[in-house]
Write a protein that holds these residues in place. Structure first.
Motif: not given
Length: 155
Positions: A54-55, A59-60, A65-67, A138-139
């Motif tokens: 995750n980090l 991208d850190g 985010d939600f996506g 998510p959709c």
């Protein structure tokens, strides 16, 4: 000079119905102790891989985010990974708190109520967490309207 007599810690505070010295017919406490050691070692691996993916690999913190969660939970592998982390962490923590309640709650009724609250909270969190992991969409379609984001396939 006389040697002072030091009482056993908490010797006067333990409820008479709760004996720490009698042996039990089952080996529940030994299994619980073993579970804490094994689950702790497994949790260390699960959590550090989780943090790395995750980090560090992404991208850190700004990339989460939600996506990101939606993409991650689209894979059954990550759903099982996070589910295992949830269940082990909750059971590990619940067992630890159970031991603390047994050590510090003097009255049987206090122990019963504290454990009841603990087990209820654990059950609620595990059930809700499991539902979130496996029913996450998510959709979503709300009132017949598809709320499409850039990561959702177009209908």
């Amino acid at each position: 000079m006389a040697t002072p007599i030091i009482e056993t810690p908490r010797s006067g505070r333990v409820a008479p119905g709760y004996s720490r010295t009698t042996s039990s017919r089952s080996n529940f406490e030994m299994v619980a102790w073993l579970f804490m050691r094994i689950s702790g070692a497994i949790l260390v691996v699960l959590i550090f891989v989780h943090l790395y993916v995750n980090l560090v690999a992404g991208d850190g913190i700004s990339g989460i985010d939600f996506g990101f969660v939606a993409g991650k939970w689209a894979s059954p592998f990550w759903q099982i990974w996070d589910l295992t982390m949830l269940w082990l962490a909750m059971l590990h923590g619940t067992n630890g708190i159970r031991v603390i309640i047994n050590d510090y709650a003097d009255k049987n009724s206090t122990r019963m109520w504290l454990k009841g609250v603990l087990y209820t909270a654990t059950l609620v969190i595990v059930v809700l967490g499991t539902l979130v992991i496996f029913t996450f969409d998510p959709c979503p379609v709300i009132d017949g309207v598809a709320h499409v984001a850039d990561y959702c396939p177009t209908p």
